[in-house]
Design an enzyme around this catalytic site. Structure first.
Site, short mmCIF file in Angstrom:
data_model
loop_
_atom_site.label_atom_id
_atom_site.label_comp_id
_atom_site.label_asym_id
_atom_site.label_seq_id
_atom_site.Cartn_x
_atom_site.Cartn_y
_atom_site.Cartn_z
N ASN A 147 0.80 -1.23 0.00
CA ASN A 147 0.00 0.00 0.00
C ASN A 147 0.83 1.28 0.00
OD1 ASN A 147 0.80 -0.60 2.61
ND2 ASN A 147 -1.05 0.22 3.54
N GLU A 163 4.55 -4.60 11.94
CA GLU A 163 3.54 -3.56 11.62
C GLU A 163 2.43 -4.27 10.87
OE1 GLU A 163 3.40 -0.64 12.66
OE2 GLU A 163 5.44 -0.19 13.32
N CYS A 212 -3.42 0.61 6.71
CA CYS A 212 -3.52 -0.29 7.86
C CYS A 212 -4.21 0.34 9.05
CB CYS A 212 -2.13 -0.75 8.25
SG CYS A 212 -1.02 0.63 8.51
N GLU A 228 7.72 2.35 14.54
CA GLU A 228 8.43 3.03 13.46
C GLU A 228 8.34 4.52 13.73
OE1 GLU A 228 6.79 1.05 9.79
OE2 GLU A 228 8.76 0.07 9.92
P1 NAD Z 1 0.92 -9.68 3.24
O1 NAD Z 1 0.97 -10.10 4.65
O2 NAD Z 1 0.23 -10.56 2.27
O3 NAD Z 1 2.40 -9.50 2.67
C1 NAD Z 1 3.32 -8.61 3.25
C2 NAD Z 1 4.72 -8.97 2.81
O4 NAD Z 1 5.11 -10.20 3.41
C3 NAD Z 1 4.89 -9.18 1.30
O5 NAD Z 1 6.12 -8.61 0.92
C4 NAD Z 1 4.93 -10.70 1.16
O6 NAD Z 1 5.66 -11.15 0.04
C5 NAD Z 1 5.64 -11.08 2.44
N1 NAD Z 1 5.39 -12.44 2.92
C6 NAD Z 1 4.27 -13.18 2.80
N2 NAD Z 1 4.40 -14.36 3.45
C7 NAD Z 1 5.64 -14.34 4.00
C8 NAD Z 1 6.37 -15.26 4.83
N3 NAD Z 1 5.85 -16.42 5.21
N4 NAD Z 1 7.61 -14.92 5.23
C9 NAD Z 1 8.16 -13.73 4.89
N5 NAD Z 1 7.51 -12.82 4.10
C10 NAD Z 1 6.27 -13.13 3.68
O7 NAD Z 1 0.32 -8.20 3.27
P2 NAD Z 1 -0.10 -7.28 2.04
O8 NAD Z 1 -1.33 -7.88 1.44
O9 NAD Z 1 1.06 -7.00 1.19
O10 NAD Z 1 -0.47 -5.90 2.78
C11 NAD Z 1 -1.68 -5.68 3.40
C12 NAD Z 1 -1.58 -5.91 4.89
O11 NAD Z 1 -0.52 -5.14 5.44
C13 NAD Z 1 -2.82 -5.48 5.63
O12 NAD Z 1 -3.14 -6.42 6.63
C14 NAD Z 1 -2.41 -4.17 6.27
O13 NAD Z 1 -3.14 -3.82 7.41
C15 NAD Z 1 -0.98 -4.42 6.58
N6 NAD Z 1 -0.24 -3.16 6.71
C16 NAD Z 1 0.19 -2.76 7.94
C17 NAD Z 1 0.85 -1.56 8.10
C18 NAD Z 1 1.33 -1.08 9.45
O14 NAD Z 1 2.19 -0.21 9.49
N7 NAD Z 1 0.82 -1.59 10.55
C19 NAD Z 1 1.07 -0.75 6.99
C20 NAD Z 1 0.63 -1.18 5.74
C21 NAD Z 1 -0.04 -2.40 5.61
#
Ligand code: NAD
Length: 487
Positions: free
Chosen positions: A153, A250, A284, A461
């Site tokens: 995002n 996060e 998020c 962060e």
């Molecule tokens: P996701 O969890 O599908 O993927 C996040 C990242 O993790 C990607 O780069 C993915 O390739 C990697 N990944 C996936 N499985 C993994 C594993 N087993 N080991 C290591 N890496 C792995 O999330 P998304 O769909 O990319 O993003 C949306 C989510 O992120 C939402 O839940 C949102 O709330 C959260 N988010 C949180 C914040 C925050 O600061 N708290 C900010 C932005 C997004």
């Protein structure tokens, strides 16, 4: 756009390709077109990136904090000079409108480099502890090679929010962007080299959920900072814990915004819209459960509906566009299925609920959607949707709304709108969240800590607090006399 990234990975100061890796297609969300083909990192690429970071970290950590800070501040300056170019790339990567990316993405990344580049000259100071004749001192030291894993995002912001404190503290970073938005982080790596960072201090490799675990479990990696969903967080934190690595998580949220009957209604509506529709709802910390005092519900909904229906949806490269498409077809499908659940479970659809007629073509557009009469047990009130879907819930009593707002596994953020400042502070004190706002929403300047509690994660962060998560204390006891032993 002037300068697209030139290859899949950026390692040891240069672009690197290994076509043996699985193909990652970069799709422009506004048209569905493939705009770049990259490759996931093979084990050879991963080894190369980590070995380069390990080598570079030693040199980088030997620089004075002020010298490291100069590089980061220079990177901030370059990012600001190229804000338009970087914002255009961010728009291609994510589909977010240029109206947003030009003020919220590279600029936020630049703020981060500027802030950590500035504070680091003194932030790593230790302390001196008198012990009578003997004494001790502490040093704050970097962890070594740290891995950053990003969500889709805010690709450039996440690459910088992790990179800036990590590098300021003297670590080297290997960053893996989301496979959905692979482009932006490569430009950050390029800019750091241009700003004078040693080769290898910030490497970027591509990859998906198969690649991430290889980085997390690598024995030369000291810490992992993940931005992603709760299920991914559990996997990554579990894998890191099995090797006792440091982690920052996060993760996702289902944050509450509480609007009391004395609130400035238009301001509260602005907060709720910012906290549900910015970045097409893919934020998020969004306040997706909007609790509105029953006494003002009808006025709130009527004005909210009118303002939501006036949002300009369209071509993200048009400066006038206020809302672009969702990041991917899969994400839009997911959000549409939640909208169906909301209707099926009896919520009242106030506006939106489908694909806008005003936009043609293959883009992943969706209408900003508001549901009213949402109850706590509905799926749309419990699960993170990660799209422009606002749930409005009624309440009558302060204690009741606090209990209901807290009745979730998540604890990322929360907001309160009221004219009564005693109430505002009393309520935020009881809301279970890491970042809270009073009479505004979703503002995250670099000066303030950002992060979650409960299942939304841990670690922070931004702000000086982030440095604690990228360094550790070394304590030195200094014996001034003879060492005595009982034997
Ligand atoms: P996701 O969890 O599908 O993927 C996040 C990242 O993790 C990607 O780069 C993915 O390739 C990697 N990944 C996936 N499985 C993994 C594993 N087993 N080991 C290591 N890496 C792995 O999330 P998304 O769909 O990319 O993003 C949306 C989510 O992120 C939402 O839940 C949102 O709330 C959260 N988010 C949180 C914040 C925050 O600061 N708290 C900010 C932005 C997004």
């Amino acid at each position: 756009m002037k300068a697209q990234p030139q290859a899949s990975h950026f390692i040891d100061g240069e672009y690197v390709e290994d076509t043996a890796g699985t193909v990652i297609e970069s799709i422009y969300p506004a048209t569905g077109e493939v705009i770049a083909r990259l490759h996931a990192a093979t084990p050879v690429i991963i080894e190369k990136a980590i070995a380069s970071a390990k080598r570079a970290q030693k040199e980088w950590a030997s620089w004075s904090p002020a010298a490291r800070g100069r590089v980061l501040k220079k990177a901030a300056e370059i990012m600001r000079e190229r804000n338009r170019e970087l914002s255009e790339l961010e728009t291609l990567d994510t589909g977010k409108p240029i109206q947003e990316t030009i003020v919220a993405d590279p600029t936020s990344g630049a703020d981060s480099f500027e802030f950590f580049g500035g504070i680091i000259a003194t932030a790593m100071n230790g302390s001196q502890i008198p012990l009578g004749g003997d004494w001790a001192y502490t040093k704050r030291v970097p962890l070594g090679v740290v891995v950053g894993i990003g969500a889709w995002n805010y690709p450039q912001q996440i690459a910088c929010w992790k990179g800036a404190p990590a590098l300021a503290a003297g670590n080297a970073m290997v960053f893996k962007p989301s496979e959905v938005t692979p482009l932006g982080a490569l430009k950050i790596a390029e800019i750091l080299i241009e700003a004078g960072a040693p080769k290898g201090v910030y490497n970027v490799i591509q990859g998906d959920r198969e690649t991430g675990p290889l980085l997390v479990s690598h024995p030369d990696v000291a810490k992992v900072s993940l931005t992603g969903s709760v299920p991914t967080g559990r996997k990554v934190a579990g894998a890191a814990a099995s090797q006792l690595k440091h982690v920052t998580m996060e993760l996702g949220g289902k944050s509450p915004i509480v609007v009391f009957d004395d609130a400035d209604i238009d301001s509260a509506i602005s907060g709720a819209m910012l906290g549900n529709f910015y970045s097409t709802g893919q934020v998020c910390s969004n306040g997706t459960r909007v609790f509105v005092d029953k006494a003002i519900k009808e006025t709130f909904l009527a004005r909210l509906k009118a303002r939501t229906e006036a949002i300009l949806i369209g071509d993200p490269q048009d400066e006038a566009t206020q809302m672009g498409p969702m990041v991917s077809l899969a994400q839009r499908e997911k959000v549409l299925s939640y909208i169906d659940k909301g209707k099926a479970e009896g919520a009242t659809l106030v506006t939106g609920g489908g694909i806008p007629n005003s936009v043609t073509g293959e883009g992943f557009y969706i209408q900003p959607t508001v549901f009213a009469d949402v109850t706590d047990d509905m799926t749309i009130a419990r699960e993170e949707i990660f799209g422009p879907v606002m749930c409005v819930l009624d309440f009558e009593d302060e204690a009741e709304v606090i209990a209901r707002a807290n009745a979730t596994e998540f604890g990322l953020s929360a907001g309160v709108f009221t004219a009564d400042f005693s109430r505002a502070h009393r309520v935020v004190d009881q809301l279970e969240a890491g970042t809270l706002w009073i009479n505004t929403y979703n503002l995250c300047p670099v000066e303030i800590p950002f992060g979650g509690s409960k299942q939304s994660g841990f670690g922070r962060e931004n702000s000086a607090a982030a440095l604690e998560h990228y360094s550790e204390l070394k304590t030195v006891y200094v014996g001034m006399g003879k060492c005595e032993a009982p034997y």
